[in-house]
Motif scaffolding. Sequence first.
Motif: not given
Length: 323
Positions: A223-224, A226
């Motif tokens: 979920k982190e 990028t």
Amino acid sequence: MKFRRFGRTGWQVSEVGYGMWGMAGWTESDDKQSAKSLDLAVENGVNFFDTAWGYGEGHSEELLGELIRRHPKTKLYAASKIPPKNFNWPAKPAYKFEDSYPTNHIIEYTEKTLTNLGMERIDLMQFHTWDDSWSHRDEWQRAIEDLKREGKIDAMGISVNRWEPENGIEAIKTGLIDAVQVIYNIFDQNPEDVLFPLCEEMDIAVIARVPFDEGTLTGNLTKETTFPEGDWRGTYFVPENLNSSVDHADALRDLIPEGMTMAEMALRFILENKTIGTTIPGMRKERNVLANTATSDGKGLPKGLVEELQKHRWVRRPTEWSQ
């Protein structure tokens, strides 16, 4: 490598093919690395390569043409796609046929693809977008017949929109479509309902794209996560999608057999479906080529595991970010 009959074309294609979007459409693409990965794929039995003019405005096609010339003694099947004239992906019902695939545009971009490949004839040309409201337009039907008669294409296909596997049924029923490319993976099992039975009935080849759900089914997203600026995935994995995708992937972790990765399990799940002619993972790096081609060993997955994975069907609908 195992091979499968590619619908009524009769071609014997590698069940693990090669998707070439990452060769030009994502950040961190490197031509030398791409060439090494492509050559390694051929060495490991891959003979089906899927590209598009839209992947780097023809650059990916040029890389495929160079690959084919490097392996003159090996039959490599080349598949590409005509971009819509309005250059909008995906097709939407509001888009007029004239703004997407008028005859002169079909001819022009087929010629461009042949020039990029350095070939006089391509095995499979596909419409890169599709809306079934166009299915009975005479213009594209005559264009296909003319291109086949002139020896510029051997077969014609459509690439159907994300999460709309039935938005191509009417085109297939015309009898002019030889292959359909559709998203099919552990999550996206909807093509099994209507599309696959029709393809079996009409002997239409099926190309399963997005086998890893744009990376979700590699198990490497968090979920982190990028993405570099300019990377398409950054516009697709908006928080709403990223968070849900990671949750769905995490729900699979306890099912992964010992000694197997999630990505391997995902590919083997696709290969369990015998309607599939080939699946086309992106393989920019050599380690990915070796891992993905190794799944074509005929071993498959345990029946019980397949049944458990079938329970993870995730029905999604197109949105602004799904593209």
